[in-house]
Design a protein around this motif. Structure first.
Motif, PDB file in Angstrom:
ATOM      1  N   ASN A 161       0.732  -1.230   0.158  1.00  8.66           N
ATOM      2  CA  ASN A 161      -0.131   0.005  -0.095  1.00  8.66           C
ATOM      3  C   ASN A 161       1.131   1.423   0.107  1.00  8.66           C
ATOM      4  N   PHE A 162       2.014   1.436   0.811  1.00 13.23           N
ATOM      5  CA  PHE A 162       2.803   2.265   1.090  1.00 13.23           C
ATOM      6  C   PHE A 162       3.598   2.657  -0.243  1.00 13.23           C
ATOM      7  N   HIS A 163       3.867   1.651  -1.016  1.00 10.75           N
ATOM      8  CA  HIS A 163       4.744   1.524  -2.238  1.00 10.75           C
ATOM      9  C   HIS A 163       3.744   2.332  -3.403  1.00 10.75           C
ATOM     10  N   ASP A 164       2.511   1.759  -3.434  1.00 10.34           N
ATOM     11  CA  ASP A 164       1.620   2.395  -4.360  1.00 10.34           C
ATOM     12  C   ASP A 164       1.389   4.072  -4.126  1.00 10.34           C
ATOM     13  N   GLY A 165       1.439   4.646  -2.822  1.00  5.78           N
ATOM     14  CA  GLY A 165       1.299   5.718  -2.303  1.00  5.78           C
ATOM     15  C   GLY A 165       2.451   6.598  -2.713  1.00  5.78           C
ATOM     16  N   ARG A 166       3.604   6.120  -2.456  1.00  2.00           N
ATOM     17  CA  ARG A 166       5.023   6.737  -2.859  1.00  2.00           C
ATOM     18  C   ARG A 166       4.761   6.851  -4.360  1.00  2.00           C
ATOM     19  N   LYS A 167       4.320   5.956  -5.245  1.00  4.03           N
ATOM     20  CA  LYS A 167       4.443   5.903  -6.481  1.00  4.03           C
ATOM     21  C   LYS A 167       3.368   6.893  -7.055  1.00  4.03           C
ATOM     22  N   ALA A 168       2.355   7.223  -6.587  1.00  4.93           N
ATOM     23  CA  ALA A 168       1.495   8.091  -6.880  1.00  4.93           C
ATOM     24  C   ALA A 168       2.151   9.606  -6.444  1.00  4.93           C
TER      25      ALA A 168
ATOM     26  N   SER B 216      -8.878  10.810  -5.756  1.00  9.42           N
ATOM     27  CA  SER B 216      -8.906   9.459  -6.225  1.00  9.42           C
ATOM     28  C   SER B 216      -7.822   8.558  -5.858  1.00  9.42           C
ATOM     29  N   HIS B 217      -6.651   8.877  -6.308  1.00 11.58           N
ATOM     30  CA  HIS B 217      -5.349   7.883  -5.892  1.00 11.58           C
ATOM     31  C   HIS B 217      -5.035   7.878  -4.339  1.00 11.58           C
ATOM     32  N   ILE B 218      -4.956   9.011  -3.853  1.00  9.21           N
ATOM     33  CA  ILE B 218      -4.606   9.024  -2.058  1.00  9.21           C
ATOM     34  C   ILE B 218      -5.618   8.391  -1.407  1.00  9.21           C
ATOM     35  N   PRO B 219      -6.778   9.150  -1.749  1.00  7.30           N
ATOM     36  CA  PRO B 219      -8.125   8.495  -0.936  1.00  7.30           C
ATOM     37  C   PRO B 219      -8.265   6.786  -1.078  1.00  7.30           C
ATOM     38  N   HIS B 220      -7.997   6.392  -2.301  1.00  5.77           N
ATOM     39  CA  HIS B 220      -8.183   4.887  -2.590  1.00  5.77           C
ATOM     40  C   HIS B 220      -7.084   4.320  -1.700  1.00  5.77           C
ATOM     41  N   ILE B 221      -5.906   4.673  -1.909  1.00  4.32           N
ATOM     42  CA  ILE B 221      -4.634   4.045  -1.153  1.00  4.32           C
ATOM     43  C   ILE B 221      -4.813   4.296   0.417  1.00  4.32           C
ATOM     44  N   PHE B 222      -5.278   5.346   0.692  1.00  6.01           N
ATOM     45  CA  PHE B 222      -5.444   5.516   2.370  1.00  6.01           C
ATOM     46  C   PHE B 222      -6.608   4.622   2.795  1.00  6.01           C
ATOM     47  N   GLN B 223      -7.461   4.480   1.849  1.00  5.34           N
ATOM     48  CA  GLN B 223      -8.671   3.675   2.358  1.00  5.34           C
ATOM     49  C   GLN B 223      -8.226   2.038   2.789  1.00  5.34           C
ATOM     50  N   LYS B 224      -7.424   1.822   1.765  1.00  2.55           N
ATOM     51  CA  LYS B 224      -6.963   0.474   1.929  1.00  2.55           C
ATOM     52  C   LYS B 224      -6.054   0.382   3.343  1.00  2.55           C
ATOM     53  N   ILE B 225      -5.327   1.453   3.420  1.00  5.89           N
ATOM     54  CA  ILE B 225      -4.413   1.350   4.574  1.00  5.89           C
ATOM     55  C   ILE B 225      -5.075   1.370   5.708  1.00  5.89           C
TER      56      ILE B 225
END
Length: 555
Positions: free
Chosen positions: A116-123, A207-216
């Motif tokens: 999850n944090f890898h996807d966040g850093r990528k975004a 979109s991206h950050i809310p989705h990633i943070f929601q998974k976290i």
């Protein structure tokens, strides 16, 4: 309530918080591990404690567990052993259902968090790249605008100067037009990149950050739920063994309630009862009248009835208590050193043990006989003659055991024939005296104390009290004549008189009988004027003189 909308700018703090959550989970696993180690250690200590106080086999301590209180204690030890087993169950269940499962879950959680944090850093890196492109196009547009302004000003200056050639003016005009065109192109590029960045930024924050943070957030909530479930399991595993632990405690209570003080008191009687009767009253002796010491025609024992034979001050030649323990030596094979009741029990026990050994040897002999029959029918299985030696050994052993059993049964029959019935008043033991003496003189029976092996030992208190009165009685009894001989006896066996009051004899030795057996299994004999004592009646052959009604033989 969503981390994606509420915490859109707290990426780093969320990363720290989720790592803290994993640390908490690992700390809880460590806590459970230490609890399981404590349970195992406690169970081990309980088992060792139970084992420590278990009676040792084939020891005197094991005999003590015939009492109901000791049986209850033994049941308590067994229940504590089961109690320890339940703590081992707690440890095993916590290890398998909490520790192992949580350890596996922690690994999965770490992997999910990393993804999850890898996807966040990528975004985050993508939006940063778009921002850099926007800044670059903006600076280029700004630079081109400034260059176009300078080119326009230079053209206007050249056009106003009359000294400049027309060619130079044309050149300046063309340069100004070129710079204006470049500025227009930069403006169009900056506008395009700006629109693109705004679009990417909206997607990033909405979109991206809310989705990633929601998974976290979901991951963290699952972690919280999981640790709560583990705590419930922790309590349930403890609760599961409570009924069994309760049964263990109920068993201890039941064992305690089974204690019967009356039964234990009866066991003490059976263990230490000597079989002797208490001494009777001492008859009054009128020293004003001449002493008459004649042998009765009816009973040889009547010649000494009513005459105190205990000498004070250590000068007595009268009868001493036959079971006073002088020193410890090898116990006679027939247990003749014990009181009649205890001797009977020892002999019964010995006969029982010998019968068990005989049965065991007979079973072994039967097994060898069956094996020999099999060999006779099937010679290929073995040589029947090879078992003859074992059969002979077994038969010889059985014969030896039977002879040994017969010997002890004979002794047992002798003891049982001499023990008085419970309702029968047996003869008073000579050498005993009671409260008719002065109050400072204590009863011999009261001054005896039972020793662990059933013999008796003389208390020092009796010795001191007797010495106090020695001066008062010495004068009266010093001149007493020794008992007259009432017959002779021949020693059938050698007897080592190791207890006080007994006398040693050699096989074949002839001695004088001064007092016959009164039912206690002992005969009083004399070797010379100064040496007399008791020997087991079964060790001598007695010949009474003509004053007796008939010769009586004890073997």
């Amino acid at each position: 309530m969503s981390w994606g909308t509420e915490l859109w700018d707290q990426f780093d703090n969320l990363e720290k918080h989720t790592q803290w959550g994993i640390d908490i989970l690992e700390k809880y696993i460590k806590f459970v591990k230490e609890r399981t180690e404590i349970e195992l250690s406690y169970a081990k200590q309980l088992r060792n404690l139970s084992k420590k106080y278990q009676p040792k086999k084939n020891s005197k301590e094991e005999e003590e567990y015939k009492y109901t209180s000791c049986k209850a204690f033994l049941s308590t030890l067994n229940e504590m052993n089961d109690y320890a087993g339940q703590h081992e169950v707690i440890s095993e269940n916590m290890t398998s259902q909490i520790m192992v499962e949580l350890a596996r879950y922690v690994q999965e959680l770490k992997q999910e968090r990393k993804s999850n944090f890898h996807d966040g850093r990528k975004a985050q890196q993508h939006i940063e790249t778009c921002w850099k492109q926007l800044e670059s196009s903006k600076r280029r547009f700004e630079r081109d605008c400034k260059e176009a302004d300078r080119a326009q000003q230079y053209f206007e200056k050249m056009d106003a100067d009359i000294n400049v050639t027309k060619a130079d003016v044309e050149k300046a005009r063309q340069q100004a037009q070129l710079r204006h065109q470049m500025a227009e192109d930069s403006k169009a590029d900056y506008s395009s990149i700006l629109q693109k960045f705004n679009r990417e930024q909206r997607e990033y924050y909405h979109s991206h950050i809310p989705h990633i943070f929601q998974k976290i957030q979901e991951m963290e909530e699952r972690r919280v739920v999981r640790i709560g479930e583990s705590m419930k399991t922790y309590a349930e595993l403890d609760r599961q063994v409570i009924p069994i632990i309760g049964k263990c405690l109920d068993g201890i209570v039941k064992a305690a309630e089974s204690i019967d003080q009356k039964s234990d008191s009866q066991l003490v009687i059976e263990a230490y009862k000597s079989g002797f009767e208490p001494p009777g009253d001492i008859e009054f002796e009128d020293y004003a009248q001449p002493m008459k010491r004649t042998v009765s025609d009816n009973s040889l024992s009547n010649s000494r009835e009513g005459k105190p034979e205990l000498k004070f001050g250590g000068k007595s030649k009268g009868k001493l208590w036959p079971f006073i323990k002088k020193n410890k030596g090898a116990a006679p094979e027939d247990f003749s050193n014990l009181p009649p009741e205890q001797r009977r029990k020892k002999l019964q026990q010995k006969v029982h043990e010998l019968n068990k050994e005989i049965q065991k040897e007979m079973d072994q002999r039967d097994a060898i006989t069956k094996m020999k029959d099999v060999y006779l029918k099937n010679p290929q299985m073995g040589d029947p003659a090879s078992l003859d030696h074992k059969l002979a050994e077994a038969t010889q052993t059985i014969e030896k055991l039977r002879l040994e059993t017969q010997k002890f049964e004979a002794w047992l029959a002798e003891v049982e024939g001499r023990l008085p019935a419970r309702s029968e008043q047996t003869r008073r033991q000579s050498g005993m005296y009671d409260g008719q003496m002065p109050t400072t003189v204590t009863n011999c029976a009261q001054d005896r104390e039972s020793s662990p092996d059933g013999s008796y030992t003389e208390e020092q208190s009796q010795e001191s009290e007797v010495k106090v009165l020695a001066t008062d009685f010495d004068d009266e009894f010093d001149d007493e004549e020794p008992l007259p001989a009432i017959g002779t006896c021949k020693a059938l066996y050698t007897f080592e008189g190791q207890n006080e009051g007994t006398i040693s004899v050699m096989e074949g030795e002839t001695l004088c009988v001064i007092e016959e057996d009164k039912g206690d299994g002992w005969t009083r004999i004399r070797r010379n004027e100064d040496e007399e004592g008791y020997v087991p009646t079964s060790y001598v052959e007695v010949y009474l003189d003509k004053n007796a009604k008939g010769a009586k033989t004890y073997i």
